[in-house]
Enzyme design. Structure first.
Site, short mmCIF file in Angstrom:
data_model
loop_
_atom_site.label_atom_id
_atom_site.label_comp_id
_atom_site.label_asym_id
_atom_site.label_seq_id
_atom_site.Cartn_x
_atom_site.Cartn_y
_atom_site.Cartn_z
CE1 TYR A 81 7.90 -4.98 12.63
CE2 TYR A 81 8.94 -2.65 13.18
CZ TYR A 81 9.55 -3.89 13.13
OH TYR A 81 10.15 -3.91 13.31
CD GLN A 95 12.59 -11.11 11.59
OE1 GLN A 95 13.03 -9.92 10.08
NE2 GLN A 95 13.45 -10.13 12.19
CG ASN A 133 14.85 -0.96 10.55
OD1 ASN A 133 13.83 -1.34 9.84
ND2 ASN A 133 14.78 -1.73 11.71
CD GLN A 171 8.12 16.79 13.92
OE1 GLN A 171 8.41 15.85 13.47
NE2 GLN A 171 7.16 16.97 14.47
CD GLU A 189 4.38 14.73 10.34
OE1 GLU A 189 5.46 14.90 10.65
OE2 GLU A 189 3.86 12.86 10.85
CG HIS A 190 2.77 17.51 13.59
ND1 HIS A 190 4.15 16.85 12.50
CD2 HIS A 190 2.04 17.07 13.85
CE1 HIS A 190 4.04 16.25 13.25
NE2 HIS A 190 2.76 16.14 14.08
CD GLU A 205 -17.06 0.21 -22.67
OE1 GLU A 205 -17.24 -0.30 -21.50
OE2 GLU A 205 -17.59 1.64 -21.51
CG HIS A 248 -20.34 -6.59 -19.61
ND1 HIS A 248 -18.72 -7.45 -20.21
CD2 HIS A 248 -19.45 -6.11 -18.74
CE1 HIS A 248 -17.57 -7.28 -19.22
NE2 HIS A 248 -18.82 -6.58 -18.59
#
Lengths: 457, 457
Positions: A147, A208, A231, A276, A344-345, A432, A437
């Site tokens: 995107y 969409q 967004n 920033q 982040e930085h 168990e 099993h």
């Protein structure tokens, strides 16, 4: 949040904190607190759009795109939204030479760095004494959707940073969606798609587009993962389709944390903070420094440089609302605070920065030394600029080739292996209460079943 | 969904499909369709509990635990919920010898496999001609929470599978929460915690435990990531705290897909299908085979073996509602269908299984050859049994050491590197309208600033 105009941006006031002060921990917590708002109206609209795209496919995508993106005249069919490889190449050829060259240099460097990531992850296999083979296989995803925001926030660098790792991973189909509000295409974004190896570009966006990629339509095949920023509608849509497809992280506001020993040109540090802050009024820029006098010099640089910045209104709001200049006891304490912030930085603008980097456990990307400005990393050093925000570097990583690969375990148990492993498995399975099993393992304990051809060779 | 009692389980009817039949694609889609229901009442209850734990901390956790888990007499303080290492060791010592030995063998094998995962991921660093250093650092998470269900669904094997990868990754604090409904502790679960290196065990559960781990309380430090399975309340709570902490995937019903060439003992295949179906009425067990006659033999085995299974009611419902025996054209087609299904567990029960495995692109774990029953992998082969479900193996991986590690990019740009990279970054930053980014790079273009001590050496 206050609104700054260009006129009042001179009145910027950046909060100054002292780590020795009473209540510093609380001040820091308040400063870092950020909760993404969930807007019920957006959630509801997105749920409706996604359900509609799932049900009606192309027809729904076409309607929403014509409406929300105000496509001039209205597109008659989905075919109108496809941009062919020819047009991408034309966009690349039409760029000014310097811009095209810069994109190409950036792409090449990003590719080199991400090839290293790919080399690191090869899977493994090992054979046990009884012939049992165990291993892990690493394979690329088949189809990925990227995107890319349209309009003002269209960043060609983000096309490179999202598409190149997918291509390096070996993803065969890389489908990029980018809305074109009012039908306006961004040439630099299309050029970046050409360079990055995007296999298809579709000019749709919003919830969409996310729905079309996740569920597939008559003309768009469903992808396996959707990455890239968007967004609030796009973010909400990505959250909702998670599980049907993979998604990357939902990014919060961008952040920079500068640790400075007090000997870098204060203009450099001020501009790094701005780089920033100019992103977004919610962006966060923080300086940690043991030298109060130096902090005052950075503050002076901020006041001096701010009026020269075209995006000074955004910078002023961001710096005033969410920025801070923090006096710390020493660089060791700065590192401890940096580990809490998990930025982040993280710039370590200091002499011999490696000594401080060795103390850092959590950061999306570390920029060491005075010359490593974050902006170099944002565009062209090679490492990815999609990084964990809002303290999530405590548990997550930069976007990378590994986000476009997945692992499968491989188990090839020999007949001999089935005898020893079967007893262990049965014991635990009965413990168990899972008798099928246990029985499944025990059936293989029968000797001489003559199935030797299925034993690993 | 029909409810089977032990009496009517003989009436099991497993759907039989043919890949050559008209409408097979649609039948397959319907068969695979699974959407986790989101229950508004659960969502609302979980939101309230989480907000309350965030606000009131221990007091809220104490109240909810006393109430929901019906703690006899009611605990007076959170201290009552801590299980010390002594008690864990006592639980281990008290196990029957065979059970303890089986747990230890399983743990050791799981550790060996996951050590291989750790060895694979070391990070990297490289130096460019101008002295610029770029790299990637891999570090463990600091603190991890492991959710372990209480009561009937308490699986010691899951304790091993969740905790050992965290320990191998180097996570310092592994906090396990396990509810004890009516105050009843599961000795085998506590023993597994002792073996797996869990550093703290707290007998709390539900959304309140997830909230305590995510936000922290007076007595419980916030963790960085929460992993492990739980009921619908736990799953909803994990989704909600995602972002504040990391989470593992939200697992759907368990699945097994068996590809068989028609020469394995049909009892084995039937029991392998049962071993998945016994988990849950929503579990899915599917056989793909090119041999119709063989499919009939497996069907006969199903009818023969089902009455012998203690969990036959669950198996019958699962097999009837979500199971299928599919006749395919050949094994190549079986592989193509397997890639579409992207199963959690894929058994290739065939001669020379590697030839088919080579065609598989998507599977959580592949079990090759007739002796590799899924149950061996569930307990003790070594690879993890926490695997991607519901087709998410298209884009996600088994739980592993990498889930308890994260990466940081490292960028150390030399003064020379800043000259060349700065021009590229500035060009692109101006192109994106981010002038502070551009200026930040350009400031470093000034020659002779005398900051050479910060250049990588």
């Amino acid at each position: 949040m206050q609104q700054n105009t260009d006129q009042d941006s001179a009145r910027i006031q950046v909060r100054k904190l002292d780590s020795s002060g009473a209540g510093f921990q609380q001040q820091l917590s308040t400063l870092l607190a950020f909760e993404a708002e969930t807007d019920d109206a957006i959630e509801s609209a997105v749920a409706t759009i996604l359900a509609d795209v799932k049900r009606r496919g192309d027809a729904a995508v076409l309607e929403y795109t014509n409406k929300f993106d105000r496509i001039p005249g209205g597109a008659a069919s989905m075919a109108a939204f496809d941009i062919g490889q020819d047009e991408l190449q034309q966009a690349l050829a039409a760029l000014p030479d310097a811009q095209r060259a810069a994109l190409q240099v950036a792409a090449e460097r990003i590719r080199v760095f991400h090839e290293r990531q790919k080399q690191e992850l090869n899977g493994f296999t090992y054979t046990e004494a009884d012939g049992t083979v165990l291993g892990q296989r690493v394979t690329p995803l088949d189809r990925v959707g990227i995107y890319v925001p349209g309009g003002k926030a269209a960043y060609p660098s983000s096309v490179l940073m999202n598409a190149i790792p997918a291509q390096v991973a070996g993803v065969k189909e890389i489908v990029m969606v980018v809305p074109t509000p009012d039908g306006v295409k961004n040439r630099m974004v299309l050029a970046a798609a050409a360079i990055a190896g995007v296999t298809r570009v579709i000019t749709i966006g919003g919830a969409q587009a996310v729905g079309a990629l996740a569920y597939g339509t008559e003309t768009i095949g469903a992808v396996d993962k959707i990455v890239g920023p968007g967004n609030a509608y796009v973010a909400a849509a990505k959250r909702r389709v998670f599980g049907t497809v993979g998604i990357d992280m939902i990014a919060g506001p961008s952040e920079i944390l500068v640790l400075c020993d007090g000997s870098t040109d204060p203009d450099w540090v001020a501009m790094d903070l701005f780089s920033q802050a100019e992103h977004d009024e919610l962006a966060q820029a923080i300086l940690l420094c043991p030298d109060a006098e130096y902090i005052a010099r950075v503050e002076a640089s901020i006041h001096k440089l701010l009026p020269t910045m075209p995006r000074r209104a955004t910078i002023a709001t961001s710096m005033s609302d969410r920025g801070a200049l923090v006096k710390v006891r020493d660089m060791d304490e700065a590192c401890a605070i940096a580990n809490h912030i998990a930025a982040e930085h993280l710039e370590i603008s200091a002499a011999e920065p490696q000594q401080w980097a060795d103390q850092i456990r959590h950061a999306g990307a570390m920029f060491l030394g005075r010359f490593s400005s974050e902006s170099l990393g944002d565009y062209c050093c090679g490492p990815n600029h999609v990084l964990p925000t809002s303290r999530t570097a405590r548990f997550s990583s930069p976007l990378g080739v590994y986000d476009f690969q997945k692992r499968s375990s491989v188990l090839f148990v020999s007949e001999a292996g089935a005898q020893t492993l079967g007893k262990v498995a049965a014991e635990l399975a009965y413990g168990e209460g899972l008798q099928a099993h246990a029985r499944s393992a025990e059936l293989r304990l029968q000797a001489g079943v003559g199935n030797d051809d299925s034993t690993p060779s």
